[in-house]
Design an enzyme around this catalytic site. Structure first.
Site, short mmCIF file in Angstrom:
data_model
loop_
_atom_site.label_atom_id
_atom_site.label_comp_id
_atom_site.label_asym_id
_atom_site.label_seq_id
_atom_site.Cartn_x
_atom_site.Cartn_y
_atom_site.Cartn_z
N ASP A 180 0.75 -1.25 0.00
CA ASP A 180 0.00 0.00 0.00
C ASP A 180 0.79 1.31 0.00
O ASP A 180 0.63 2.14 -0.88
CB ASP A 180 -0.95 0.02 1.20
N GLU A 415 2.28 -8.87 11.85
CA GLU A 415 2.05 -8.58 10.43
C GLU A 415 3.39 -8.20 9.79
O GLU A 415 3.71 -8.63 8.69
CB GLU A 415 1.07 -7.41 10.36
C1 2M8 Z 1 -2.87 -4.50 3.85
O1 2M8 Z 1 -3.80 -3.78 3.05
C2 2M8 Z 1 -5.14 -3.42 3.42
C3 2M8 Z 1 -5.82 -2.81 2.20
O2 2M8 Z 1 -5.94 -3.77 1.19
C4 2M8 Z 1 -5.26 -2.42 4.53
O3 2M8 Z 1 -4.26 -1.87 5.00
O4 2M8 Z 1 -6.40 -2.17 4.98
C5 2M8 Z 1 -1.69 -4.91 2.93
O5 2M8 Z 1 -0.58 -5.32 3.67
C6 2M8 Z 1 -2.13 -6.00 1.96
O6 2M8 Z 1 -1.05 -6.47 1.22
C7 2M8 Z 1 -2.78 -7.16 2.70
O7 2M8 Z 1 -3.30 -8.07 1.76
C8 2M8 Z 1 -3.90 -6.68 3.64
C9 2M8 Z 1 -4.44 -7.81 4.53
O8 2M8 Z 1 -3.39 -8.46 5.20
O9 2M8 Z 1 -3.43 -5.64 4.49
#
Ligand code: 2M8
Length: 442
Positions: A180, A415
């Site tokens: 992101d 994470e």
């Molecule tokens: C993160 O992205 C989401 C948006 O899609 C967020 O921050 O709300 C990123 O690290 C993405 O790569 C990942 O798939 C998602 C869920 O782990 O989180």
């Protein structure tokens, strides 16, 4: 899940805790990406989660991919989020405005994520085939039944996002890259000027209370504006190039597509769709070449390109190692490995563990605690190691395995991790972190 003893003492305990994390995040229909911050299914998370789950139950792993595939749009796109009914994530399905565009009964976002699915499915099939019996039967049945859907997904990527002859896929939102707020996107985002839109309240910063670990409010404003731009044209693929104020040829996603197209060709030959294999192999070659052609002679790293300005994108991020995923050029591979193991990356003596950070640790813009601007991401470590092992590089797979297991023994399944201290950051009990722990142990 946490249990009461940190750090973890044995690898057996690490495995059992990882299984507990996945079980706790399993809400029946799906394993959510994380218990609190991400209570839904994310497309590329689901693929990694499935391969981790397959070490426990092939049936449960396939169920995860089945649920994702059921959300596929008529166009062939697999959406980046399939929403559960659990509230508390923003933007939710209403804010996305995809009702009526997404298939009947499916609650999803309106963008995609990196296509790691065929690669992970191939991994699951190999595991199930080796196990034989019911696992092998289930994997074969699943693959035969869903192959046309995965082929449609790749065909959509090639036509809607990669048909300009560059051998690179275009993304219309940083969320599509999965990385992101990576500094890769700072230039393109600096030219996104949010117009009038509904006000909004972020929920991520209610959950990750140290806000410095998440993107800024200014960044979120731009993220939401891009959602608005897509919704305004009804998520119509044909209209996006004319309206979107963010358009980037994503080199890492393109490498993933090349590798996954090759894997899908292998599955197609094995499970009843051999006539699709030549086309898939052609896409694999086209995108492999597209990725190789982005490499900066000086730095040796692959680069994204801003479609709207025609400029190459400079910051040294982990995406620069896209050729490790896809290239067939041995000299390029050797050079990339030398950089990967050098002082700007895993060879930096200040690192807690010799693992790649999301930006070079010597980059002036490094933010060691902030999301995709510096932390180490366990899921990336395993994916890159998996790609190296596929090339026959067992030595490097084992080195990365050892370092990753050492990192994960602190026990929180973060994470992401601070590169120099090893502190877990972002969400704890993140599903894909637990899933790759199981892969490392398998
Ligand atoms: C993160 O992205 C989401 C948006 O899609 C967020 O921050 O709300 C990123 O690290 C993405 O790569 C990942 O798939 C998602 C869920 O782990 O989180």
């Amino acid at each position: 899940n946490s249990g009461d003893s940190y750090p973890i003492r044995t690898l057996e305990e690490l495995g059992s805790r990882a299984r507990d994390v996945l079980a706790a995040n399993d809400i029946g229909t799906m394993v959510t990406a994380a218990p609190n911050l991400y209570p839904h299914m994310w497309s590329w998370d689901a693929a990694f989660v499935a391969t981790g789950l397959s070490t426990v139950s092939v049936a449960r792993a396939l169920q995860e991919l089945d649920y994702l595939v059921a959300a596929q749009w008529k166009s062939g796109m697999i959406p980046h989020i399939v929403f559960s009914d659990v509230p508390g994530y923003f933007p939710d399905v209403d804010r996305w405005g995809t009702r009526g565009v997404a298939p009947e009964g499916v609650q999803s976002s309106g963008i995609c994520q990196p296509p790691v699915h065929a690669t992970m499915l191939r991994r699951i099939v190999e595991r199930a085939t080796a196990a034989g019996g019911e696992d092998a039967r289930l994997a074969e049945e699943f693959t035969r039944r869903t192959l046309p859907h995965w082929v449609d997904w790749h065909a959509w990527l090639r036509s809607a996002r990669g048909g300009d002859g560059s051998g690179l896929l275009t993304i219309y939102h940083g969320w599509e890259s999965g990385m992101d707020n990576s500094p890769r996107f700072d230039g393109p985002y600096s030219r996104v000027q949010p117009g009038d839109m509904e006000p909004f309240v972020r929920t991520d910063t209610l959950k990750v209370t140290d806000h410095s670990q998440r993107p800024s409010d200014e960044e979120y404003g731009r993220y939401l504006w891009l959602v608005q731009q897509m919704a305004d044209v009804g998520f119509d693929d044909a209209r996006l190039p004319a309206v979107m104020s963010f358009q980037v040829r994503d080199v890492f996603m393109s490498a993933i597509f090349a590798a996954a197209s090759e894997d899908l060709a292998v599955l197609a030959e094995q499970f009843g769709l051999p006539e699709e294999a030549p086309q898939l192999r052609q896409w694999a070659r086209e995108f492999r070449d597209g990725v190789d052609a982005t490499v900066d002679e000086e730095t040796g790293l692959a680069r994204d390109r801003d479609v709207l300005t025609g400029e190459w994108i400079g910051p040294p991020t982990i995406a620069g190692f896209a050729p490790l995923v896809s290239t067939a050029d041995q000299a390029l591979l050797d050079r990339q490995l030398e950089i990967f193991e050098g002082p700007d990356w895993t060879g930096d003596p200040r690192l807690a563990f010799p693992l790649p950070a999301s930006t070079s640790t010597t980059y002036e813009g490094l933010k060691p605690r902030q999301y995709w601007r510096g932390p180490v991401w366990p899921v990336m470590n395993w994916y890159l190691a998996h790609c190296l092992r596929r090339r026959g590089d067992r030595k490097r797979y084992h080195q990365l395995c050892e370092a990753s297991l050492a990192q994960l023994m602190e026990g929180h399944f973060g994470e992401y991790y601070e590169p120099f201290t090893g502190e877990p950051l972002g969400s704890m009990d993140q599903s894909w972190t637990a899933a790759v722990a199981l892969e490392w142990l398998a």
